[in-house]
Scaffold this active site. Structure first.
Site, PDB file in Angstrom:
ATOM      1  N   GLU A 121      19.856   8.376   9.162  1.00 21.44           N
ATOM      2  CA  GLU A 121      19.622   8.319   7.717  1.00 21.44           C
ATOM      3  C   GLU A 121      18.144   8.254   7.357  1.00 21.44           C
ATOM      4  O   GLU A 121      17.323   7.823   8.160  1.00 21.44           O
ATOM      5  CB  GLU A 121      20.399   7.160   7.087  1.00 21.44           C
ATOM      6  CG  GLU A 121      20.260   5.839   7.797  1.00 21.44           C
ATOM      7  CD  GLU A 121      21.336   4.842   7.373  1.00 21.44           C
ATOM      8  OE1 GLU A 121      22.524   5.180   7.457  1.00 21.44           O
ATOM      9  OE2 GLU A 121      20.984   3.737   6.960  1.00 21.44           O
ATOM     10  N   LYS A 123      14.699   6.970   6.001  1.00 15.86           N
ATOM     11  CA  LYS A 123      14.137   5.620   5.848  1.00 15.86           C
ATOM     12  C   LYS A 123      13.406   5.582   4.514  1.00 15.86           C
ATOM     13  O   LYS A 123      12.338   6.164   4.351  1.00 15.86           O
ATOM     14  CB  LYS A 123      13.177   5.301   6.994  1.00 15.86           C
ATOM     15  CG  LYS A 123      12.649   3.883   6.924  1.00 15.86           C
ATOM     16  CD  LYS A 123      11.920   3.522   8.206  1.00 15.86           C
ATOM     17  CE  LYS A 123      11.567   2.047   8.243  1.00 15.86           C
ATOM     18  NZ  LYS A 123      10.643   1.638   7.180  1.00 15.86           N
ATOM     19  N   ASP A 125      11.279   4.350   1.352  1.00 13.50           N
ATOM     20  CA  ASP A 125      10.067   3.550   1.255  1.00 13.50           C
ATOM     21  C   ASP A 125      10.097   2.765  -0.055  1.00 13.50           C
ATOM     22  O   ASP A 125       9.535   3.183  -1.053  1.00 13.50           O
ATOM     23  CB  ASP A 125       8.859   4.488   1.312  1.00 13.50           C
ATOM     24  CG  ASP A 125       7.621   3.754   1.771  1.00 13.50           C
ATOM     25  OD1 ASP A 125       7.734   2.570   2.140  1.00 13.50           O
ATOM     26  OD2 ASP A 125       6.544   4.360   1.755  1.00 13.50           O
ATOM     27  N   TYR A 233      19.677   1.843  -3.404  1.00 15.30           N
ATOM     28  CA  TYR A 233      20.380   2.663  -2.411  1.00 15.30           C
ATOM     29  C   TYR A 233      20.927   1.730  -1.336  1.00 15.30           C
ATOM     30  O   TYR A 233      20.159   1.063  -0.648  1.00 15.30           O
ATOM     31  CB  TYR A 233      19.418   3.660  -1.750  1.00 15.30           C
ATOM     32  CG  TYR A 233      19.135   4.892  -2.577  1.00 15.30           C
ATOM     33  CD1 TYR A 233      18.492   4.800  -3.811  1.00 15.30           C
ATOM     34  CD2 TYR A 233      19.500   6.166  -2.123  1.00 15.30           C
ATOM     35  CE1 TYR A 233      18.232   5.935  -4.562  1.00 15.30           C
ATOM     36  CE2 TYR A 233      19.239   7.303  -2.869  1.00 15.30           C
ATOM     37  CZ  TYR A 233      18.602   7.173  -4.097  1.00 15.30           C
ATOM     38  OH  TYR A 233      18.344   8.295  -4.830  1.00 15.30           O
ATOM     39  N   LYS A 323       9.442   7.246  12.756  1.00 17.86           N
ATOM     40  CA  LYS A 323       8.549   7.507  11.631  1.00 17.86           C
ATOM     41  C   LYS A 323       7.953   8.904  11.728  1.00 17.86           C
ATOM     42  O   LYS A 323       7.685   9.405  12.814  1.00 17.86           O
ATOM     43  CB  LYS A 323       7.416   6.483  11.635  1.00 17.86           C
ATOM     44  CG  LYS A 323       7.899   5.056  11.501  1.00 17.86           C
ATOM     45  CD  LYS A 323       7.740   4.590  10.088  1.00 17.86           C
ATOM     46  CE  LYS A 323       7.092   3.251  10.061  1.00 17.86           C
ATOM     47  NZ  LYS A 323       6.553   2.856   8.826  1.00 17.86           N
ATOM     48  N   CYS A 417     -25.568 -10.709   8.600  1.00 16.42           N
ATOM     49  CA  CYS A 417     -24.217 -10.786   8.047  1.00 16.42           C
ATOM     50  C   CYS A 417     -24.256 -10.526   6.539  1.00 16.42           C
ATOM     51  O   CYS A 417     -25.025 -11.173   5.827  1.00 16.42           O
ATOM     52  CB  CYS A 417     -23.617 -12.158   8.323  1.00 16.42           C
ATOM     53  SG  CYS A 417     -22.066 -12.429   7.457  1.00 16.42           S
ATOM     54  N   CYS A 420     -23.212 -14.162   4.813  1.00 18.05           N
ATOM     55  CA  CYS A 420     -24.033 -15.377   4.849  1.00 18.05           C
ATOM     56  C   CYS A 420     -25.498 -15.103   5.177  1.00 18.05           C
ATOM     57  O   CYS A 420     -26.324 -16.003   5.108  1.00 18.05           O
ATOM     58  CB  CYS A 420     -23.451 -16.380   5.835  1.00 18.05           C
ATOM     59  SG  CYS A 420     -23.600 -15.861   7.548  1.00 18.05           S
ATOM     60  N   CYS A 435     -20.558 -12.236  13.391  1.00 22.25           N
ATOM     61  CA  CYS A 435     -21.349 -13.285  12.766  1.00 22.25           C
ATOM     62  C   CYS A 435     -20.863 -14.597  13.373  1.00 22.25           C
ATOM     63  O   CYS A 435     -19.671 -14.879  13.348  1.00 22.25           O
ATOM     64  CB  CYS A 435     -21.103 -13.274  11.259  1.00 22.25           C
ATOM     65  SG  CYS A 435     -21.646 -14.788  10.460  1.00 22.25           S
ATOM     66  N   CYS A 440     -19.753 -19.397   7.611  1.00 21.00           N
ATOM     67  CA  CYS A 440     -19.930 -18.144   6.852  1.00 21.00           C
ATOM     68  C   CYS A 440     -18.798 -18.008   5.823  1.00 21.00           C
ATOM     69  O   CYS A 440     -17.620 -18.000   6.183  1.00 21.00           O
ATOM     70  CB  CYS A 440     -19.918 -16.974   7.819  1.00 21.00           C
ATOM     71  SG  CYS A 440     -19.746 -15.379   7.027  1.00 21.00           S
TER      72      CYS A 440
HETATM   73  S1  IVH Z   1      18.565  -0.760   8.215  1.00 21.01           S
HETATM   74  C1  IVH Z   1      18.786  -3.881  11.160  1.00 21.01           C
HETATM   75  N1  IVH Z   1      18.403   1.505   6.933  1.00 21.01           N
HETATM   76  O1  IVH Z   1      13.220  -0.422   6.652  1.00 21.01           O
HETATM   77  C2  IVH Z   1      18.729  -2.873  10.129  1.00 21.01           C
HETATM   78  N2  IVH Z   1      16.599  -0.018   6.748  1.00 21.01           N
HETATM   79  O2  IVH Z   1      12.205  -2.361   9.123  1.00 21.01           O
HETATM   80  C3  IVH Z   1      17.567  -3.009   9.252  1.00 21.01           C
HETATM   81  N3  IVH Z   1      14.776   0.743   5.320  1.00 21.01           N
HETATM   82  O3  IVH Z   1      12.477  -3.149   5.095  1.00 21.01           O
HETATM   83  C4  IVH Z   1      17.615  -2.229   8.051  1.00 21.01           C
HETATM   84  N4  IVH Z   1      15.675   2.675   4.763  1.00 21.01           N
HETATM   85  O4  IVH Z   1      14.410  -2.049   3.869  1.00 21.01           O
HETATM   86  C5  IVH Z   1      17.805   0.350   7.219  1.00 21.01           C
HETATM   87  N5  IVH Z   1      18.385   3.539   5.841  1.00 21.01           N
HETATM   88  C6  IVH Z   1      17.801   2.385   6.121  1.00 21.01           C
HETATM   89  C7  IVH Z   1      16.536   2.050   5.598  1.00 21.01           C
HETATM   90  C8  IVH Z   1      15.973   0.830   5.949  1.00 21.01           C
HETATM   91  C9  IVH Z   1      14.625   1.867   4.623  1.00 21.01           C
HETATM   92  C10 IVH Z   1      13.796  -0.353   5.387  1.00 21.01           C
HETATM   93  C11 IVH Z   1      14.375  -1.718   5.201  1.00 21.01           C
HETATM   94  C12 IVH Z   1      13.446  -2.636   5.937  1.00 21.01           C
HETATM   95  C13 IVH Z   1      12.802  -1.735   6.914  1.00 21.01           C
HETATM   96  C14 IVH Z   1      13.261  -2.126   8.307  1.00 21.01           C
END
Ligand code: IVH
Length: 675
Positions: A121, A123, A125, A233, A323, A417, A420, A435, A440
């Site tokens: 799925e 990820k 943001d 979501y 990522k 620095c 300071c 430093c 400082c």
């Molecule tokens: S699963 C153990 N699914 O990613 C499962 N997380 O480091 C943990 N995130 O801040 C979460 N899309 O909010 C999952 N499809 C997705 C996601 C997702 C974004 C974010 C989540 C968390 C970070 C996990």
């Protein structure tokens, strides 16, 4: 005043109105398919409000009227998560994903040529939140916080129209307690529109949709949240053992049926090749999506397997974030400033002409150190390429030499620095200039900020701005000074009223009880973070013993290397740091001795275990027991394995252990051993 009697016709009308309004909300916000004209929607809504005004006893927590927000609250209450909200480990390359896949197969006893079924799925943001439904009703909505305790933002979350305030009656019966997790985001198009309005009103624009979503959600005035275009979501639930829900994709289907938004790009992928294909596909459509994503999340689909795999510290072994590669952009280097960090390192920071990269506007970037500065030979006015990967600090990659204009001077490191004014040095063998003035102000600010942070003394209200004032006014020179601050010291500071000063004094008071690992972490010893702090607290039990520990002895602790051991000894060497600890004690910090959960068990200490098959509890449980008793846990069976702890349907590992003559324990035998 007596409550007005409610005619049945009114009650019926209200029920009808609410159902109709929520149906329109669902069509508009979840299905993206409006079914009513704005004017008609407003008419229904106003009629509902009028009835609720006349009969306030009819207002329910799941009425659509709760979606408009309420008067500002003073602060958010803490909201503990019943089950920890985990974070994810990250990979950026196909090979690294293949390593993850191998660990998964190892963990559940599958052979290397099996194809694991994954849920794949996007990820998102945004901001992670949890929604608690009790008997079908949304009762608490909270941020992730540190994973254990978040902030109660229920009132704000209710304003998010796409999220159901109630589950279906059927589901409420089957799942009297359901904790749904997901991401709150702002769409790119709506973010652009919001920023335009901000500008028109003479307000500062938001940096990116993520910040804007997070800022909108954490408004103390929930009416502001209600005015912001936010979406929820859903991406999971807190538990893996609910009836009828055996895989992640089943949960997604269930949540979709319960009217949550579930990302339509979620797919099942079988094995690493399929995952890689999906990842490339997602990358190719990324720019066309109306929301920011920074990669994919890949989860083992079967809950039984997820349970078998368990978790390591705060991340599951059954899921991973893959990522997207870093993004780059070209811009102009306007200036180079030198900033002083917590440990006195003086780092060159590029001031850039603002540019958008990887979804955010970047105005500054790190140039790391003198060697990098020389090697890249950046000069003021140069066109430079900058890169940003995920949440890390953007960096300057290179100069575009063809675009250099005139003959700008090479950049020189300062001799003093910038904070300071004391001379700075680059120690033998190190890359960084430092430093060495412990007083400082720039260092003191960073030290205070770290000391008061969440994993440290956790002094609420002591953030960067206040730390700056405390250091600048000379109120805090050594960290111990924090424990001698009075209200009279605080009141003259900017933005400090009676109440805030008192809250801070109270928060400082509370921090005196922090456990030893938190204190060790808070001291900011270079190289010592949360994990090392726990190891040190376990080994020494008190700050005085730690202060006297020798380098070799610390180096012998698994997880503490020679450089860190040296750094700790170096920290407690100078008299001023020991005096600081003494003054903290005088100021009331309790330094409560730390009792480790470890209890060596002769039969287990020094022995290597492998765990396989299905046991009555997650593997992590047994791993902890073994480690606390002084044993080690490894993932592969070899001649070095002393015991195999085997549960139900143990596979290849059991065969291998039998072949090698490794002693095999079932759960009962193991329990006897550990008792
Ligand atoms: S699963 C153990 N699914 O990613 C499962 N997380 O480091 C943990 N995130 O801040 C979460 N899309 O909010 C999952 N499809 C997705 C996601 C997702 C974004 C974010 C989540 C968390 C970070 C996990």
């Amino acid at each position: 005043m007596a409550e007005k009697k409610i005619p049945k016709s009114v009650q019926d009308e209200l029920t009808g109105l609410r159902a109709e309004i929520e149906q329109h909300n669902y069509s508009y916000y979840v299905l993206d398919n409006p079914t009513v004209a704005d004017a008609e929607y407003d008419r229904l809504f106003d009629r509902m409000l009028a009835i609720e005004k006349e009969y306030p006893q009819l207002v329910t927590p799941d009425s659509p009227s709760q979606r408009v927000g309420a008067a500002p609250s003073e602060k958010f209450e803490p909201a503990p998560h019943r089950i920890q909200m985990l974070s994810l480990q990250k990979v950026t390359k196909a090979e690294e994903f293949a390593d993850f896949d191998r660990r998964v197969k190892d963990g559940i006893g599958k052979s290397s040529d099996d194809n694991i079924e994954y849920a794949f799925e996007p990820k998102l943001d945004g901001l992670a939140v949890e929604l608690v439904y009790e008997n079908g009703l949304l009762t608490i909505g909270s941020t992730r916080g540190d994973g254990t305790v978040g902030e109660n933002i229920t009132v704000n979350l209710k304003t998010v129209r796409s999220l159901p305030l109630r589950l279906s009656d059927k589901s409420a019966k089957i799942y009297p307690l359901l904790e749904v997790r997901g991401e709150v985001i702002m769409r790119k198009s709506e973010f652009a529109r919001l920023n335009q309005t901000q500008e028109e009103m003479g307000l500062p624009p938001f940096a990116n949709p993520r910040n804007s979503a997070a800022g909108s959600l954490r408004q103390l005035d929930s009416r502001i949240t209600a005015s912001r275009p936010l979406y929820f979501y859903a991406y999971g639930i807190s538990e893996q053992n609910l009836p009828g829900l055996e895989t992640h994709t089943q949960v997604m289907d269930f949540l979709r049926a319960e009217r949550f938004i579930v990302n339509k790009h979620i797919a099942v992928a079988k094995g690493i090749k399929d995952v890689e294909k999906q990842f490339n596909k997602l990358d190719s459509i990324r720019a066309d999506l109306d929301y920011d994503i920074d990669g994919a999340v890949i989860k083992v689909n079967s809950f039984a397997d997820q349970v078998r795999l368990g978790q390591v510290s705060r991340a599951p072994r059954w899921a991973i974030a893959w990522k997207f590669a870093a993004e780059t952009a070209e811009t102009i280097l306007e200036d180079v400033l030198f900033s002083v960090g917590r440990t006195g390192t003086v780092t060159p920071v590029a001031s850039l002409k603002p540019v958008r990269v990887g979804g955010v506007t970047v105005k500054s970037a790190s140039l790391h150190n003198e060697d990098e500065l020389k090697e890249k030979d950046v000069r003021i006015g140069d066109t430079v390429i900058i890169r940003r990967a995920g949440d890390v600090i953007p960096e300057v990659v290179a100069v575009v030499l063809e675009k250099r204009k005139g003959h700008p001077e090479p950049l020189e490191y300062p001799n003093n620095c910038p904070s300071c004014g004391q001379p700075i040095h680059r120690p033998e063998g190190e890359a960084a200039h430092r430093c060495f003035n412990p007083a400082c102000p720039a260092q003191v600010v960073e030290k205070i900020f770290h000391f008061a942070g969440k994993g440290g003394m956790d002094i609420e209200g002591l953030g960067g701005k206040l730390a700056f004032q405390l250091a600048k006014k000379g109120l805090v020179v050594s960290l111990a000074d924090i424990y001698f601050l009075t209200k009279d010291d605080l009141l003259p500071l900017d933005l400090m009223a009676e109440k805030r000063a008192q809250n801070l004094i109270d928060a400082i008071e509370q921090s005196k009880d922090r456990p030893l690992p938190a204190i060790i972490n808070a001291l900011g010893i270079p190289g010592v973070g949360e994990t090392a702090a726990v190891l040190l607290a376990e080994r020494y039990g008190s700050i005085d013993k730690l202060a006297l520990a020798g380098v070799d002895e610390m180096n012998d602790i698994g997880g503490i290397g020679p450089i860190v051991a040296q750094s700790i000894a170096g920290f407690f060497g100078p008299e001023e740091n020991c005096l600081m600890i003494d003054r903290m004690k005088k100021g009331g910090v309790k330094f409560i001795p730390f009792k480790s959960e470890r209890r060596e068990v002769a039969a287990i200490a020094g022995k290597t275990f492998v765990i396989t098959g299905t046991l009555s509890k997650p593997r992590d449980h047994f791993k902890k027991l073994i480690e606390n008793a002084g044993g080690k846990v490894s993932s592969t069976v070899s001649k070095k394995t002393d015991y195999l702890l085997a549960g139900e349907s143990a596979g290849s590992k059991l065969d291998k252990a039998t072949k090698l003559g490794v002693a095999i324990l079932d759960e009962d035998k193991f329990n006897m051993m550990i008792d």
